[in-house]
Design a protein around this motif. Structure first.
Motif, PDB file in Angstrom:
ATOM      1  N   LYS A  25       0.828  -1.200   0.000  1.00 22.79           N
ATOM      2  CA  LYS A  25       0.000   0.000   0.000  1.00 22.79           C
ATOM      3  C   LYS A  25       0.864   1.252   0.000  1.00 22.79           C
ATOM      4  CE  LYS A  25      -3.954  -2.001   2.483  1.00 22.79           C
ATOM      5  NZ  LYS A  25      -4.892  -1.823   3.621  1.00 22.79           N
ATOM      6  N   ASP A  26       0.295   2.323  -0.491  1.00 20.07           N
ATOM      7  CA  ASP A  26       0.861   3.663  -0.385  1.00 20.07           C
ATOM      8  C   ASP A  26      -0.079   4.428   0.526  1.00 20.07           C
ATOM      9  OD1 ASP A  26       2.190   6.055  -0.753  1.00 20.07           O
ATOM     10  OD2 ASP A  26       1.167   6.515  -2.643  1.00 20.07           O
ATOM     11  N   GLY A  27       0.255   4.490   1.816  1.00 19.93           N
ATOM     12  CA  GLY A  27      -0.697   5.007   2.794  1.00 19.93           C
ATOM     13  C   GLY A  27      -1.827   4.008   2.950  1.00 19.93           C
ATOM     14  N   ASP A  28      -3.060   4.456   2.704  1.00 23.38           N
ATOM     15  CA  ASP A  28      -4.212   3.562   2.790  1.00 23.38           C
ATOM     16  C   ASP A  28      -4.605   2.975   1.433  1.00 23.38           C
ATOM     17  OD1 ASP A  28      -4.515   4.008   5.537  1.00 23.38           O
ATOM     18  OD2 ASP A  28      -5.755   5.789   5.201  1.00 23.38           O
ATOM     19  N   GLN A  29      -3.913   3.371   0.382  1.00 23.18           N
ATOM     20  CA  GLN A  29      -4.284   2.968  -0.968  1.00 23.18           C
ATOM     21  C   GLN A  29      -3.455   1.776  -1.420  1.00 23.18           C
ATOM     22  OE1 GLN A  29      -6.520   2.708  -3.341  1.00 23.18           O
ATOM     23  NE2 GLN A  29      -6.477   4.783  -4.155  1.00 23.18           N
ATOM     24  N   PRO A  30      -4.071   0.634  -1.729  1.00 26.24           N
ATOM     25  CA  PRO A  30      -3.308  -0.484  -2.287  1.00 26.24           C
ATOM     26  C   PRO A  30      -2.723  -0.086  -3.643  1.00 26.24           C
ATOM     27  CG  PRO A  30      -5.487  -1.199  -1.548  1.00 26.24           C
ATOM     28  CD  PRO A  30      -5.501   0.297  -1.549  1.00 26.24           C
ATOM     29  N   THR A  31      -1.488  -0.471  -3.894  1.00 28.29           N
ATOM     30  CA  THR A  31      -0.863  -0.192  -5.189  1.00 28.29           C
ATOM     31  C   THR A  31      -0.647  -1.451  -6.011  1.00 28.29           C
ATOM     32  OG1 THR A  31       1.360  -0.297  -4.220  1.00 28.29           O
ATOM     33  CG2 THR A  31       0.297   1.873  -4.341  1.00 28.29           C
ATOM     34  N   HIS A  32      -0.269  -2.546  -5.340  1.00 31.71           N
ATOM     35  CA  HIS A  32      -0.019  -3.768  -6.094  1.00 31.71           C
ATOM     36  C   HIS A  32       0.085  -4.971  -5.171  1.00 31.71           C
ATOM     37  CE1 HIS A  32       4.068  -2.596  -4.879  1.00 31.71           C
ATOM     38  NE2 HIS A  32       4.465  -3.827  -5.158  1.00 31.71           N
ATOM     39  N   THR A  33       0.039  -6.120  -5.785  1.00 38.88           N
ATOM     40  CA  THR A  33       0.310  -7.367  -5.077  1.00 38.88           C
ATOM     41  C   THR A  33       1.546  -8.004  -5.698  1.00 38.88           C
ATOM     42  OG1 THR A  33      -0.961  -8.821  -6.547  1.00 38.88           O
ATOM     43  CG2 THR A  33      -2.165  -7.736  -4.751  1.00 38.88           C
ATOM     44  N   LEU A  34       2.218  -8.839  -4.938  1.00 39.74           N
ATOM     45  CA  LEU A  34       3.306  -9.653  -5.469  1.00 39.74           C
ATOM     46  C   LEU A  34       3.260 -10.990  -4.745  1.00 39.74           C
ATOM     47  CD1 LEU A  34       5.745  -9.678  -7.428  1.00 39.74           C
ATOM     48  CD2 LEU A  34       7.175  -9.151  -5.444  1.00 39.74           C
ATOM     49  N   THR A  35       3.141 -12.055  -5.516  1.00 36.89           N
ATOM     50  CA  THR A  35       3.083 -13.398  -4.947  1.00 36.89           C
ATOM     51  C   THR A  35       4.254 -14.196  -5.478  1.00 36.89           C
ATOM     52  OG1 THR A  35       0.669 -13.300  -4.853  1.00 36.89           O
ATOM     53  CG2 THR A  35       1.684 -15.469  -4.646  1.00 36.89           C
ATOM     54  N   SER A  36       5.141 -14.622  -4.561  1.00 32.84           N
ATOM     55  CA  SER A  36       6.336 -15.370  -4.934  1.00 32.84           C
ATOM     56  C   SER A  36       6.180 -16.838  -4.563  1.00 32.84           C
ATOM     57  CB  SER A  36       7.567 -14.801  -4.225  1.00 32.84           C
ATOM     58  OG  SER A  36       7.798 -13.458  -4.599  1.00 32.84           O
ATOM     59  N   TYR A  37       6.784 -17.684  -5.376  1.00 36.28           N
ATOM     60  CA  TYR A  37       6.759 -19.130  -5.146  1.00 36.28           C
ATOM     61  C   TYR A  37       8.196 -19.626  -5.041  1.00 36.28           C
ATOM     62  CZ  TYR A  37       1.913 -18.623  -6.499  1.00 36.28           C
ATOM     63  OH  TYR A  37       0.603 -18.226  -6.548  1.00 36.28           O
ATOM     64  N   TYR A  38       8.451 -20.438  -4.011  1.00 39.63           N
ATOM     65  CA  TYR A  38       9.792 -20.940  -3.744  1.00 39.63           C
ATOM     66  C   TYR A  38       9.767 -22.456  -3.545  1.00 39.63           C
ATOM     67  CZ  TYR A  38      10.466 -16.021  -2.330  1.00 39.63           C
ATOM     68  OH  TYR A  38      10.490 -14.656  -2.273  1.00 39.63           O
ATOM     69  N   ARG A  39      10.867 -23.110  -3.916  1.00 39.90           N
ATOM     70  CA  ARG A  39      11.030 -24.526  -3.578  1.00 39.90           C
ATOM     71  C   ARG A  39      11.289 -24.629  -2.078  1.00 39.90           C
ATOM     72  NH1 ARG A  39      13.583 -27.799  -8.540  1.00 39.90           N
ATOM     73  NH2 ARG A  39      13.220 -29.460  -7.012  1.00 39.90           N
ATOM     74  N   PRO A  40      10.608 -25.536  -1.375  1.00 37.76           N
ATOM     75  CA  PRO A  40      10.773 -25.632   0.084  1.00 37.76           C
ATOM     76  C   PRO A  40      12.215 -25.785   0.520  1.00 37.76           C
ATOM     77  CG  PRO A  40       8.865 -26.898  -0.615  1.00 37.76           C
ATOM     78  CD  PRO A  40       9.559 -26.448  -1.866  1.00 37.76           C
ATOM     79  N   GLU A  41      13.012 -26.558  -0.215  1.00 31.97           N
ATOM     80  CA  GLU A  41      14.401 -26.780   0.216  1.00 31.97           C
ATOM     81  C   GLU A  41      15.240 -25.513   0.144  1.00 31.97           C
ATOM     82  OE1 GLU A  41      14.145 -28.535  -4.064  1.00 31.97           O
ATOM     83  OE2 GLU A  41      12.845 -28.255  -2.306  1.00 31.97           O
ATOM     84  N   HIS A  42      14.776 -24.485  -0.584  1.00 35.79           N
ATOM     85  CA  HIS A  42      15.510 -23.227  -0.667  1.00 35.79           C
ATOM     86  C   HIS A  42      15.207 -22.287   0.498  1.00 35.79           C
ATOM     87  CE1 HIS A  42      15.886 -23.558  -5.379  1.00 35.79           C
ATOM     88  NE2 HIS A  42      16.659 -24.420  -4.727  1.00 35.79           N
ATOM     89  N   VAL A  43      14.011 -22.385   1.083  1.00 32.03           N
ATOM     90  CA  VAL A  43      13.577 -21.359   2.039  1.00 32.03           C
ATOM     91  C   VAL A  43      13.069 -21.910   3.365  1.00 32.03           C
ATOM     92  CG1 VAL A  43      12.998 -19.748   0.182  1.00 32.03           C
ATOM     93  CG2 VAL A  43      11.241 -21.295   1.067  1.00 32.03           C
TER      94      VAL A  43
END
Length: 256
Positions: A144-162
């Motif tokens: 968000k920028d203040g109260d205004q949503p600007t974007h989403t970001l959804t990341s996917y990782y292999r379990p053994e990496h994270v």
């Protein structure tokens, strides 16, 4: 001035908005006034306003009238937002770099997230070379920028990496100092290069609600793949950006 139809009226009002006669946040004259001024009926005015609304220029607001939409100049940096000096040797992650470049304040809670183990969909599985349905970590952020949503970001990782790292911690804000790229580096998977693919489309009803989008506004979809120096994929990410809330800035050296 006499107007022949709603498209011509829309073009006239559009030009006035672009000239700054009606700046962002200003209210257009009442429909009755516009009808008299341009020699048309109320239906023509309503159709013209409807067209401008669909283009993202105005928003009809109950008890206020037709308001010219705000277009805040939020810069989304290209290569610069991923500079190693920001996340490897400092505290700044990508969305913070955008805020700083736009002259805007930010706080850690501007980014919230949910983290869970999910079955990889076809795109994620194909990117990682996994069997469809294999488990991956999904880290979904709303920024968000203040109260205004600007974007989403959804990341996917292999379990053994994270597994066991801050990347699977749902606490609001970046995944520690330097964010996810710094975490991956500590795990032995330092980001080295990436690809970004951008496309535009109209949002789904759920996306309209999530990003608080006005009627007729499209979204910019970002697909990001991040690799190590030996071409190991360490992040597959999808972003959804409100089109009117960003300008996309890229600076790069022309290749030979």
């Amino acid at each position: 001035m006499v107007i022949s139809g709603y498209r011509e009226l829309a073009a006239t009002l559009r030009a006035a908005i672009q000239r700054g006669e009606y700046p962002p946040g200003a209210t257009l004259p009442k429909q009755e006034v516009l009808a008299e001024q341009y020699g048309v009926n109320i239906k023509t005015v309503r159709e013209a306003i409807k067209l401008l609304d669909s283009e993202g220029l105005v928003t009809p607001i109950r008890r206020r009238g037709t308001v010219v939409r705000e277009r805040p100049p939020m810069r989304r940096l290209g290569i610069g937002r991923y500079s190693k000096k920001k996340w490897k040797y400092g505290d700044t992650v990508a969305f913070m770099a955008d805020r700083e470049a736009s002259g805007r304040a930010w706080k850690l809670t501007d980014q919230t997230q949910t983290v869970r183990l999910v079955e990889a969909d076809a795109e994620v599985a194909d990117a990682y070379g996994l069997a469809p349905g294999a488990q991956v970590y999904e880290r979904a952020r709303l920024v968000k920028d203040g109260d205004q949503p600007t974007h989403t970001l959804t990341s996917y990782y292999r379990p053994e990496h994270v597994e066991g790292t801050p990347l699977v911690d749902p606490t609001p804000g970046p995944a520690g100092r330097g964010g996810g790229f710094a975490v991956l580096t500590l795990q032995g998977y330092e980001p080295d290069h990436m690809t970004e693919t951008i496309l535009a489309r109209m949002p789904t009803p759920d996306e309209v609600e999530l990003l608080n989008l006005p009627g007729g506004e499209p979204v910019m979809v970002l697909i990001r793949k991040t690799y190590t120096a030996d071409d190991t994929l360490v992040e597959y990410a999808r972003g959804l950006h409100a089109a009117s809330r960003f300008s996309w800035t890229y600076e790069f050296k022309l290749p030979d």
